[in-house]
Design an enzyme around this catalytic site. Structure first.
Site, PDB file in Angstrom:
ATOM      1  N   CYS A 133       7.703   9.624 -27.555  1.00 18.73           N
ATOM      2  CA  CYS A 133       8.988  10.203 -28.227  1.00 18.73           C
ATOM      3  C   CYS A 133       8.439  10.945 -29.175  1.00 18.73           C
ATOM      4  CB  CYS A 133       9.517   8.910 -29.092  1.00 18.73           C
ATOM      5  SG  CYS A 133      10.696   8.044 -27.920  1.00 18.73           S
ATOM      6  N   LEU A 134       8.936  12.575 -28.924  1.00 14.36           N
ATOM      7  CA  LEU A 134       8.143  13.325 -29.769  1.00 14.36           C
ATOM      8  C   LEU A 134       9.489  14.310 -30.299  1.00 14.36           C
ATOM      9  CD1 LEU A 134       5.627  14.983 -30.205  1.00 14.36           C
ATOM     10  CD2 LEU A 134       7.107  16.654 -28.678  1.00 14.36           C
ATOM     11  N   GLY A 152      -8.799   9.872 -18.152  1.00  9.26           N
ATOM     12  CA  GLY A 152     -10.207  10.014 -18.309  1.00  9.26           C
ATOM     13  C   GLY A 152     -11.089  10.509 -19.284  1.00  9.26           C
ATOM     14  N   GLN A 306     -19.037  -3.485  18.860  1.00  4.20           N
ATOM     15  CA  GLN A 306     -19.388  -2.859  17.852  1.00  4.20           C
ATOM     16  C   GLN A 306     -19.052  -1.497  17.715  1.00  4.20           C
ATOM     17  OE1 GLN A 306     -21.011  -4.603  15.143  1.00  4.20           O
ATOM     18  NE2 GLN A 306     -22.129  -3.258  14.125  1.00  4.20           N
ATOM     19  N   GLN A 307     -19.205  -0.808  18.788  1.00  4.39           N
ATOM     20  CA  GLN A 307     -18.649   0.537  19.104  1.00  4.39           C
ATOM     21  C   GLN A 307     -17.119   0.881  18.700  1.00  4.39           C
ATOM     22  OE1 GLN A 307     -19.330   1.184  23.182  1.00  4.39           O
ATOM     23  NE2 GLN A 307     -21.491   0.486  22.928  1.00  4.39           N
ATOM     24  N   ARG A 309     -15.534  -1.082  16.611  1.00  2.00           N
ATOM     25  CA  ARG A 309     -15.139  -1.432  15.090  1.00  2.00           C
ATOM     26  C   ARG A 309     -15.664  -0.046  14.269  1.00  2.00           C
ATOM     27  NH1 ARG A 309     -18.232  -6.979  13.873  1.00  2.00           N
ATOM     28  NH2 ARG A 309     -17.520  -6.491  11.812  1.00  2.00           N
ATOM     29  N   GLU A 405      -2.777   9.215  -8.856  1.00  5.43           N
ATOM     30  CA  GLU A 405      -2.114  10.468  -8.354  1.00  5.43           C
ATOM     31  C   GLU A 405      -0.886   9.991  -7.399  1.00  5.43           C
ATOM     32  OE1 GLU A 405      -2.557  14.133  -8.752  1.00  5.43           O
ATOM     33  OE2 GLU A 405      -3.496  13.651 -10.733  1.00  5.43           O
TER      34      GLU A 405
END
Lengths: 644, 644
Positions: A133-134, A152, A306-307, A309, A405
């Site tokens: 509140c300003l 940050g 495995q390939q 994945r 964001e």
């Protein structure tokens, strides 16, 4: 000493991974040169080598560093980066892409360092938003709930903060959100200013080099000059003046500017995925387990499972690499328009399209990275669970990309709103919707697995899918409103399975379309088209598998064949790409020093690298400090074993 | 002071969450009593209160504790647990379930403490496997690659280790894997024994209270008595003798015994999911954002999207709660058979069925928890990214469940192997396969959304799905072998989309069937059936959505309706359950002290709890120690802003 070939690309350290490198169908250096170009390659090497040569940047994989020390290290390293000044003003003007590449490089080393550096540099796309509140330029937080977290650098060192607050003029009128600069600490002592409580939020899951903070204001008076008056100002006698006549245009300009953060995050998520895939593919190509014969174990990369994945995430890296690069260029074009004060319709449409794209590309990128890093961690088994191999750090550092964001799920609404409005599309991402009716008549008519491995197949399916989901979303919204719901509820009830799926399908289509166009482009070297085509087809078919039920539901698929063809095509493509996987990873991998993962090192000396790192750890072979207490007063063990 | 009602269940602290508690359709205390029973409720309270009263167990949410100190804390707390001796021999004999509940309780507090305690107690289901060359009882690791990582407690304190090694007798014959006890450290000094290199693997992604270690042996001579001779022994003159005539039976007995770890992990993963869902649901019920009116914000739990993200995981908690409990009882039955030396066919079949179930239930449980915790973390936004709210720790501690005691993807092969052999099923999990041909004739014939909300609908679909995938897997294997591949390659090429999907569908069906049977059970209180039925239907429909393309492909689904009905049913069930969600979470939540998450506290005073924790953090408002350096030599900031 780094051996360098004539085109400036250093050779890769040789070792067990060479077996796969020799099988590659293309030259990784040619691919690198095609994707990056000489200038960027040289720039990245310069940055990487500078960091590697500086003892301040030295580190041990998996070190256990307290949060306070992480903050201090990040501060010292950040200061050093200002000395290195890798990108000058002129550099940015000549090649804006260098800024993104610098962020890539710093992030590959440590995301919190990159964030701290760019926040200090003042060019961060990240914004600070405090709900306050300003009035009459006296600023107060109404209560604890209104204090904003997460700013940050605010935890420990920021001396000034940009505060967004509702602006009230003396006549009591509210002029909406405006931004102010508020001094929060004394720059000489770093002590808080009177009336300001500013502090550190504490430990996060990752990125702990960056001190995120909170601020609470108690009747802090700020000078009138501190109103950042780009969108509105207050005269000395208290009147409000704004250069924008149309509040919608002001909002539109903000939308565009706010996209920068999401464009950047899409790229940052991709960088995380690159590192994780590098570690997992190199590990899988050197880690051997079982085999058709008792006496010979084969690399786990030889297993189809495995390939399946890992390789779709490698394909995603290449698809998103091209997408993020071209999308950043779109954003630069938009920014230039802003600087030139371009008031054309096209500029406004560009802003809205970029907003719609970034609101879906951030979810796509961050989730793909999140899932990919997790898959890589699991695919490396116990080694992936060791902190030294870095997959945990990558996951933790990527994690906020999913929620800041704008929460991913919430952002997707922005994209579907844009699609439902069907406005102009300067970037042509929705032009095909003009043919919606004829596209919806199409069917999946592929006759063989071979045909299915063409990138055009998933691309065509996506066009149908976006059209279908758009129609379904419109119908659903209409139905909700017809049943008497207000706009707010109607939209909320149309997200799951409708608008949300629509936004995801739209951005997947866009990424695929751009990758497809790249391969068709004349500039693309013929020698690379085959492997790029496979990556494109694999990415497209793999993401499409998430939507197959809808393709059946809407009648695009019918019978057994579509799923059979697509599944077989995916596995066939994985099998074709497995011998290229190591070379494809060499293209995207930073030097070992930056990657900082023993099992991901370029030479592929898996166990040597792992063991030397284990042995260099702290107190590896030492007794614990509390050994005497352990030995003197031991509990009785195994008391229950006899009974069980 | 903990207010306790007459049935022994303490009341929940009241606060803003009471709004939802009042709307609940059932009594959470009745549900708790039904699920746990008086004895277990009292036992859990005793454990929880004992820990809370002991200053050694005090902690701050989100504390930044170095790994070494975590190890020391875990050691001291573990020692204290031996003093408390919560479960005596008699207790275990009277109620074996108490052991699991104690593990639940300790894990809810800290998994590495629980692991350390049970490893020391000598009743851990976790096994130590070292691949070594052993001859004449001299033990040597051939090289670094053969050193085994990950042995719990070995990093710092273990004095003896169980080592599995190939046993060679003096005649050069190999008798396969056997286990030995090898002394690795001097119990008086904790220093390594001669010829033994034993050390700490370093930091892991989680569970850092537990010191995992490695051991390498160089010609270590061990006494003959140290051969653990349950399955074979060597006489003083070097001959090998074994009580097992049939090596297959010996293998069968091992299979059963090895299932214990996976049965336990399935449960441990569920406990992690319980904690995460508790935090996220309580947060969502108190966190308000936006709303239909400008001046009133509504709890985010009111949004359909948030319900859809969280409530299926809450349903999974209830489904897996019943499954893990009943499955543990099956395992106890099997263990009693072992102790009784039951050599019947049924006992052998039981062992194989439990093996098949545990090889799929561990993947299902650990992946559901992994995804659920991640969804909870994202659903809490930035608050979920704060270490103090514990979602990161839960994710990190749950993570190894996906890969240890067998990688999830690899384990699923064991389950599909069992299904493809189609042997006897004492637990009746595959009995319905006898009707495979008639089941495959069935279609989805549901006529309305209401009908679709019956748990029988997903259950019937799963029966068809398991039959279909079994047929497809058989066909695929046959096809691969017909094309000339050996057994090894044929099996490898039939995992993705076939055997793997089959194993997952089988265990999802089993979990759903058992939950369905529970609701039908006469003992289940009538007042709870409605909410349990909704949870069961939601869980079944939600997991089924992963398989809808296959349901279309095989012709079980056709047209638009199946997907429409299922999607609408899921969202309708979410809407019905949202007012019960807080009460459902009260049933599974531990006390606040154990949960240790400000945003997950029972009173729902979100901001008060968050702020008091932030303010109690270390050095919150203090300057960093390096403030003078920061102030004296600041980099120029904002140098690029003007240009961008």
């Amino acid at each position: 000493f780094n051996p360098t070939t004539q085109n400036g690309i250093p050779d890769i350290p040789s070792g067990p991974l060479d077996i796969y490198r020799k099988k590659a169908s293309f030259s990784w250096k040619q691919m690198l040169q095609f994707l990056e170009g000489d200038e960027i390659i040289a720039f990245k090497q310069h940055v990487f080598r500078t960091l590697e040569s500086d003892p301040l940047f030295a580190r041990q994989p998996g070190e256990d560093i307290p949060v306070e020390q992480k903050r201090e290290l990040a501060f010292r390293r950040c200061k050093q980066l200002f000395k290195y000044d890798f990108v000058t003003r002129d550099d940015v003007m000549q090649n804006p892409w260098k800024m993104t590449i610098l962020n890539d490089c710093l992030g590959m080393y440590d995301w919190s360092l990159g964030a701290k550096y760019f926040l200090n540099k003042g060019v961060s796309p990240f914004h600070i938003l405090l709900m306050l509140c300003l009035s009459e330029f006296v600023i107060s937080s109404p209560d604890f709930e209104a204090a904003k977290f997460w700013v940050g650098n605010l935890g420990k060192t920021a001396t000034h903060s940009v505060v967004f607050a509702q602006l009230y003029t003396p006549d009591g009128q509210c002029h909406g959100l405006h931004s102010f600069i508020v001094q929060v600490r004394d720059p000489k002592t770093l002590l808080a200013m009177p009336g300001v409580m500013v502090g550190d939020m504490g430990k996060k899951l990752g990125q702990n080099g960056l001190d995120n903070g909170f601020a609470i204001f108690h009747n802090v008076r700020i000078p009138r000059e501190n109103l950042l008056n780009k969108t509105g100002d207050v005269t000395p006698d208290g009147r409000y003046v704004s250069p924008f006549k149309d509040p919608n245009k002001r909002f539109g300009a903000s939308l565009g500017a706010l996209s920068g953060g999401r464009v950047g995050i899409t790229r940052m998520a991709l960088v995380n995925l690159k590192l994780a895939v590098t570690v997992a593919v190199r590990f899988s190509a050197t880690r051997r387990q079982f085999g058709p014969k008792e006496d010979e174990e084969i690399p786990v990369l030889e297993y189809q499972l495995q390939q399946w994945r890992l390789l779709p995430f490698l394909a995603a890296v290449y698809a998103l690499e091209h997408f993020t690069r071209s999308f950043c260029m779109n954003f630069v074009e938009f920014q230039i328009g802003l600087l030139m004060k371009d008031k054309s319709d096209r500029q406004a449409e560009l802003g809205r399209e970029i907003h719609a794209m970034s609101c879906a590309s951030k979810p796509l990128g961050s989730w793909t990275a999140q899932r990919g890093i997790q898959e890589c961690r699991e695919a490396c088994g116990g080694h992936g669970y060791l902190a030294m191999n870095r997959l945990g750090e990558l996951r933790d550092d990527n994690d906020p990309n999913c929620t800041y964001e704008g929460d991913n799920n919430v952002l997707l609404q922005q994209t579907s709103n844009y699609l439902l409005r069907r406005i102009e599309s300067p970037l042509e991402t929705v032009n095909f919707l003009e043919d919606m009716n004829s596209i919806l008549q199409r069917k999946f008519t592929v006759g063989s697995v071979e045909e299915c491995m063409n990138p055009g197949v998933p691309l065509a399916a996506y066009k149908w899918l976006v059209c279908f989901l758009l129609g379904e979303s419109q119908r659903k919204l209409f139905h909700e409103k017809s049943s008497g719901l207000g706009d707010f509820e109607a939209r909320n009830n149309s997200q799951v399975y409708y608008c949300r799926s629509l936004a995801i399908a739209y951005i997947e289509h866009t990424v695929l379309q751009r990758f497809h166009d790249l391969i068709q482009d004349e500039q693309t070297p013929a020698a690379l088209r085959s492997v790029l085509g496979r990556l494109c087809a694999l990415y497209g078919l793999w993401t499409l598998t998430n939507h197959m039920a809808i393709l059946y539901q809407g009648g695009y698929f019918s019978g057994r064949q579509p799923v059979d063809f697509i599944h077989t095509a995916i596995l066939t493509l994985c099998g074709q790409l497995k011998d290229d996987a190591v070379a494809l990873v060499d293209v995207i991998a930073p030097p070992d020093f930056i990657l900082n993962s023993p099992i991901g090192k370029a030479d592929g000396e898996l166990y040597k690298n792992l063991w030397s790192t284990v042995m260099q750890g702290k107190n590896v072979l030492e007794r614990p400090s509390w050994w005497a207490e352990f030995c003197s007063d031991k509990p009785a063990v195994g008391s229950l074993r006899a009974k069980l």
